[in-house]
Enzyme design. Structure first.
Site, short mmCIF file in Angstrom:
data_model
loop_
_atom_site.label_atom_id
_atom_site.label_comp_id
_atom_site.label_asym_id
_atom_site.label_seq_id
_atom_site.Cartn_x
_atom_site.Cartn_y
_atom_site.Cartn_z
N SER A 110 0.85 -1.21 0.00
CA SER A 110 0.00 0.00 0.00
C SER A 110 0.88 1.25 0.00
O SER A 110 0.63 2.20 -0.74
CB SER A 110 -0.90 0.02 1.24
OG SER A 110 -1.78 -1.08 1.27
N TYR B 288 -11.41 4.98 3.09
CA TYR B 288 -12.41 4.76 4.13
C TYR B 288 -13.39 5.92 4.26
O TYR B 288 -14.35 5.84 5.04
CB TYR B 288 -11.72 4.38 5.45
CG TYR B 288 -11.19 2.95 5.31
CD1 TYR B 288 -11.97 1.87 5.69
CD2 TYR B 288 -9.99 2.70 4.67
CE1 TYR B 288 -11.53 0.58 5.47
CE2 TYR B 288 -9.54 1.41 4.44
CZ TYR B 288 -10.33 0.35 4.84
OH TYR B 288 -9.91 -0.93 4.60
N ALA C 249 -5.05 -1.13 -2.36
CA ALA C 249 -4.22 -0.42 -1.38
C ALA C 249 -5.12 -0.10 -0.19
O ALA C 249 -6.21 0.44 -0.36
CB ALA C 249 -3.65 0.85 -1.98
N LYS C 250 -4.65 -0.46 1.00
CA LYS C 250 -5.46 -0.20 2.20
C LYS C 250 -5.06 1.17 2.74
O LYS C 250 -4.15 1.27 3.56
CB LYS C 250 -5.24 -1.32 3.22
CG LYS C 250 -6.24 -1.32 4.37
CD LYS C 250 -6.11 -2.60 5.19
CE LYS C 250 -6.96 -2.57 6.43
NZ LYS C 250 -8.40 -2.60 6.19
N VAL C 251 -5.70 2.20 2.22
CA VAL C 251 -5.30 3.57 2.56
C VAL C 251 -6.44 4.31 3.26
O VAL C 251 -7.62 4.06 2.99
CB VAL C 251 -4.84 4.36 1.31
CG1 VAL C 251 -3.76 3.58 0.57
CG2 VAL C 251 -5.98 4.69 0.40
#
Ligand code: PPE
Length: 305
Positions: A64, A164, A158-160
């Site tokens: 990420s 969220y 990508a865990k950004v």
């Protein structure tokens, strides 16, 4: 639910008291969502505290960061060690782990390059993500009016932090309308995922889950469930899923580090199957919890603290 505070948070290589773990209001991350993170669980097992699939989570964290051109000032091994140290330092037998890589304080303006890349690791006790009875009774969900982000806008794998904001739209709408969670479709109307969970359907004894091309996060619990299903002889098909399958499938469940394996009882007030946890969901839960809680781990997925 408010935090169950732990004692210390790891920040850039040092432990600071929970209440002192602060950053400047003009940090880049606060204004532009410039962060990448992970969510991991550590479980209490008979052989001690074990972190579930730690290297896979750390690898995703670094990937990420790479997508967003953030150079992490630590190696993956250093982060893995720091996570273990943080659990020990806080004397927790089981916890949720939140490593965060973010752009800190230097200057504002969209250009992130002048701002330093910083890292923190927090751990705390976190109960059942979708409520205490969710794992058995299942949760009521709605199909969100919000879509998941389009490909080549906010990369979904990508865990950004910024992704969220989309999740929050999905979650708030669901809660405001009396549901526990929302399911988002992708921009073409195919089933994508929950605000913080991947999704599986069971139909005629086979399992179905959206592919990575449906704007989903490549969930580590998702990969876990796919492997567990294969090993008990259930076929798992990754394919674009039409919305209406949510109403006609036999079983439906969420997966995630926080959500674990949570059955879905109804979608848009239409009961899923019998309206309670189905047999394949229950079987997979049993397999999963036997690994993480009993330490029966033929896969080598547990990392002891
Ligand atoms: N999709 C999304 C959007 C997502 O946020 C998660 C994890 C998953 C799928 C499942 O991924 P994995 O945990 O690797 O199986 N969501 C994390 C954050 C939840 C939160 O509220 O914060 C988590 O479960 O830790």
């Amino acid at each position: 639910m408010a935090f169950k505070e732990a004692d210390y948070i790891w920040m850039n290589g040092e432990f600071v008291a929970w209440k002192d773990a602060k950053i400047h209001i003009l940090s880049h991350v606060v204004h532009y969502g410039t962060s990448v993170f992970e969510g991991i669980r550590a479980y209490k097992t008979p052989k001690g505290t074990a972190i579930f699939r730690l290297p896979e989570h750390t690898r995703r964290l670094f990937n990420s960061a790479k997508i967003y051109r953030m150079e992490v000032p630590f190696t993956q091994e250093e982060i893995n060690d720091a996570i273990k140290e943080t659990i020990k330092k806080n004397n927790l037998e089981s916890c949720y782990i939140r490593p965060l890589v973010y752009r800190g304080y230097n200057s504002l303006g969209v250009n992130p390059f002048p701002c330093p890349v910083e890292v923190s690791i927090a751990v705390w006790e976190w109960g059942k993500y979708l409520g205490p009875e969710a794992l058995e009774k299942g949760v009521d969900v709605k199909v969100s009016t919000w879509n998941r982000m389009a490909p080549n806008t906010f990369p979904a794998t990508a865990k950004v932090g910024a992704n969220y904001m989309n999740s929050q739209l999905i979650k708030m709408e669901a809660i405001e309308e009396g549901y526990t969670e929302g399911i988002a479709l992708d921009i073409n109307g195919w089933v994508s995922e929950g605000s913080g969970e991947n999704l599986f359907l069971v139909m005629d004894g086979k399992m179905y889950t959206p592919p990575l091309g449906a704007s989903i996060l490549a969930g580590i619990t998702r990969a876990t469930v796919i492997e567990l299903a294969h090993n008990i002889g259930i076929e798992v098909i990754e394919m674009m899923i039409p919305r209406e399958f949510l109403y006609t499938c036999d079983e439906l469940f969420f997966t995630g580090s926080a959500a674990e394996i949570t059955p879905i009882a109804s979608v848009d007030k239409i009961p899923v199957g019998s309206g309670r946890r189905g047999p394949i969901t229950e079987k997979l839960q049993k397999k999963f919890f036997d690994i993480v809680e009993n330490g029966n781990d033929p896969y080598g997925w547990l990392y002891y603290v």
